[in-house]
Design an enzyme around this catalytic site. Structure first.
Site, PDB file in Angstrom:
ATOM      1  N   ASN A 187      41.361   6.792   2.277  1.00  9.34           N
ATOM      2  CA  ASN A 187      40.862   5.701   3.092  1.00  9.34           C
ATOM      3  C   ASN A 187      40.353   4.747   2.313  1.00  9.34           C
ATOM      4  OD1 ASN A 187      39.844   4.783   5.750  1.00  9.34           O
ATOM      5  ND2 ASN A 187      37.919   5.216   5.004  1.00  9.34           N
TER       6      ASN A 187
ATOM      7  N   GLU B 155      37.882   1.567  10.308  1.00  8.88           N
ATOM      8  CA  GLU B 155      36.347   0.823  10.087  1.00  8.88           C
ATOM      9  C   GLU B 155      36.565  -0.717  10.693  1.00  8.88           C
ATOM     10  OE1 GLU B 155      34.560   1.485   6.457  1.00  8.88           O
ATOM     11  OE2 GLU B 155      35.222   3.503   6.268  1.00  8.88           O
TER      12      GLU B 155
ATOM     13  N   GLU C  77      37.876   5.011  -0.968  1.00  9.32           N
ATOM     14  CA  GLU C  77      37.884   3.847  -1.876  1.00  9.32           C
ATOM     15  C   GLU C  77      38.064   4.395  -3.313  1.00  9.32           C
ATOM     16  OE1 GLU C  77      34.161   1.848  -0.988  1.00  9.32           O
ATOM     17  OE2 GLU C  77      34.827   1.317   1.118  1.00  9.32           O
TER      18      GLU C  77
ATOM     19  N   HIS D 257      38.079  -3.831   7.052  1.00  9.30           N
ATOM     20  CA  HIS D 257      36.973  -4.713   7.208  1.00  9.30           C
ATOM     21  C   HIS D 257      37.424  -6.363   7.120  1.00  9.30           C
ATOM     22  CE1 HIS D 257      33.825  -1.592   7.510  1.00  9.30           C
ATOM     23  NE2 HIS D 257      34.570  -0.994   6.758  1.00  9.30           N
TER      24      HIS D 257
ATOM     25  N   ASP E 243      36.389  -4.091  11.599  1.00  2.00           N
ATOM     26  CA  ASP E 243      35.424  -5.187  12.115  1.00  2.00           C
ATOM     27  C   ASP E 243      35.879  -6.585  11.499  1.00  2.00           C
ATOM     28  OD1 ASP E 243      34.625  -4.797   9.632  1.00  2.00           O
ATOM     29  OD2 ASP E 243      32.403  -4.555  10.103  1.00  2.00           O
TER      30      ASP E 243
HETATM   31  C1  XIL Z   1      28.555   0.997   5.127  1.00  2.00           C
HETATM   32  C2  XIL Z   1      27.408   1.597   6.288  1.00  2.00           C
HETATM   33  O1  XIL Z   1      27.953   0.677   7.459  1.00  2.00           O
HETATM   34  C3  XIL Z   1      26.167   0.783   5.897  1.00  2.00           C
HETATM   35  O2  XIL Z   1      25.178   1.128   7.100  1.00  2.00           O
HETATM   36  C4  XIL Z   1      25.570   1.347   4.376  1.00  2.00           C
HETATM   37  O3  XIL Z   1      24.416   0.806   4.097  1.00  2.00           O
HETATM   38  C5  XIL Z   1      26.760   1.165   3.708  1.00  2.00           C
HETATM   39  O4  XIL Z   1      28.025   1.610   4.016  1.00  2.00           O
HETATM   40  N1  XIL Z   1      33.227   1.394   3.664  1.00  2.00           N
HETATM   41  C6  XIL Z   1      32.867   2.340   4.237  1.00  2.00           C
HETATM   42  C7  XIL Z   1      31.720   2.887   4.800  1.00  2.00           C
HETATM   43  O5  XIL Z   1      33.830   3.561   3.780  1.00  2.00           O
HETATM   44  O6  XIL Z   1      31.214   4.046   4.797  1.00  2.00           O
HETATM   45  C8  XIL Z   1      30.770   1.681   4.818  1.00  2.00           C
HETATM   46  O7  XIL Z   1      29.692   1.746   5.607  1.00  2.00           O
HETATM   47  C9  XIL Z   1      31.369   0.272   4.981  1.00  2.00           C
HETATM   48  C10 XIL Z   1      32.416   0.031   3.819  1.00  2.00           C
END
Ligand code: XIL
Length: 380
Positions: A215, A280, A164, A251, A282
């Site tokens: 990423n 990641e 990020e 996400h 979802d």
């Molecule tokens: C999130 C975790 O899932 C949570 O448990 C934590 O509180 C905050 O981070 N992008 C990312 C991940 O790269 O590391 C993040 O994970 C979600 C967004």
């Protein structure tokens, strides 16, 4: 004949539950398949199917551990390799939570994605409150990367080195490096790219076998943010930096549109010789005050998961597809996004959602019909 079927399944994932069962196995109802399905064993040999994993439910919830072991062959520690956990004070490294995850993976024949080494979030106070010169920031980051990547040398197949690092188009100032938020980039604001490039070089020295990733989220489609990554990736490759992959977090939310340029976007990074990865995934949705998602929401969610996996299946250098947790019981979504929930592939009661079956069907159908693939072995 696998390809036409696959295409049909992608374009009509919303109806995959009826079409899929008719076309793949007319005699097996979904309920009966609960015992036989396994994402990891249906996946093509060169695609790892992963999940984020947390130590707490692992030790407390047997069904969570069983599902993680039986369904996935790649694991990402959800929080345990982040600075605030693994490096809580300048002279203190705390490897034990991450080791719990890595040991679980090793015991179950799973590979591990490392996450993450350079990020603006989840840093300890000694990092966020530091007033470093660039030289000091470089020394701290180099020590961290060398120590952490070195500690897990040989045990991690993909590392999210930089996470990020670009702002979103809707942030003030538009798409640009997060110099204002990332303590390391801030200290080296005069030439942040040099620092990012060195982060990759240090990680490569510490573990030459790991594929090293940029990423981010909101880079699924071709847009201003993914354009910025594309330009950065080109520059890093021209500079001879051991950049090996581009990770798309994915996400997603049903309240937002889905950018169908995902596959073209992945392909342009693929064409640079980089691996791509869904890191990641979802798919959250507004709850509208309901207790449970509607069937329509679940079907739309399944279609989104399916489109993400299909894009990965269709891009030769996409070797990992990871969901950000597999159970609504432990998902980060309701605690982070007010009024949103149900983002994962299984419900709080453990039942499998349509999204699970969509993934399983796509993997099953992909196995024989997959296009020629790069091998996974090397960083580039
Ligand atoms: C999130 C975790 O899932 C949570 O448990 C934590 O509180 C905050 O981070 N992008 C990312 C991940 O790269 O590391 C993040 O994970 C979600 C967004």
């Amino acid at each position: 004949m696998a390809r036409p079927l696959k295409t049909l399944l992608i374009t009509s994932v919303a109806v995959v539950s009826c079409l899929g069962s008719v076309m793949t196995n007319p005699t097996v109802a979904q309920a009966d398949r609960q015992d036989v399905g396994s994402l990891r064993f249906q996946a093509p040999i060169d695609l790892k199917v992963g999940t984020a994993l947390s130590p707490a439910p692992l030790s407390q919830d047997r069904s969570y551990a069983d599902f993680a072991a039986s369904q996935f062959n790649s694991i990402t520690p959800e929080n345990e390799m982040k600075w605030e956990t693994i490096h809580p004070a300048q002279t203190v490294y705390n490897f034990s939570p991450a080791e719990t995850i890595v040991s679980f993976a090793s015991a179950h024949g799973q590979m591990v994605r490392g996450h993450t080494l350079l990020w603006h979030s989840q840093n300890p106070a000694w990092v966020t409150q530091a007033a470093w010169t660039c030289e000091e920031a470089r020394a701290v980051l180099q020590d961290h990367i060398t120590t952490v990547v070195g500690h897990f040398r040989g045990e991690i197949y993909q590392w999210d080195v930089a996470n990020e690092i670009f702002h979103d188009p809707w942030d003030q100032g538009g798409v640009r490096l997060r110099i204002d938020q990332n303590p390391f980039l801030r200290a080296c604001a005069e030439d942040p790219v040099a620092l990012i490039e060195d982060a990759f070089r240090w990680a490569h020295e510490a573990d030459p076998g790991a594929v090293l990733f940029l990423n981010d989220y909101n880079v699924e489609g071709i847009n201003a943010k993914s354009d910025a990554y594309y330009a950065l990736a080109q520059q890093m490759l021209a500079d001879g930096v051991p950049l090996g992959g581009f990770g798309l977090q994915a996400h997603l939310g049903l309240q937002y549109g889905f950018d169908t340029s995902l596959q073209d976007n992945m392909k342009r990074f693929d064409a640079l010789g980089l691996q791509t990865s869904i890191t990641e995934a979802d798919v959250r949705m507004p709850t509208y005050g309901q207790d449970n998602p509607s069937e329509e929401q679940l079907a739309e969610q399944a279609a989104r998961y399916g489109a993400l996996l299909q894009a990965c299946l269709d891009v030769p250098g996409c070797h990992s597809f990871t969901v950000w947790g597999f159970s609504d019981r432990y998902s980060w979504v309701p605690g982070t996004f007010a009024g949103q929930d149900w983002a994962t592939i299984t419900s709080r009661d453990g039942s499998l959602k349509p999204a699970y079956w969509t993934l399983l069907d796509l993997l099953t159908n992909a196995t024989p019909g997959r296009s020629p693939r790069h091998d996974m072995g090397h960083w580039r």
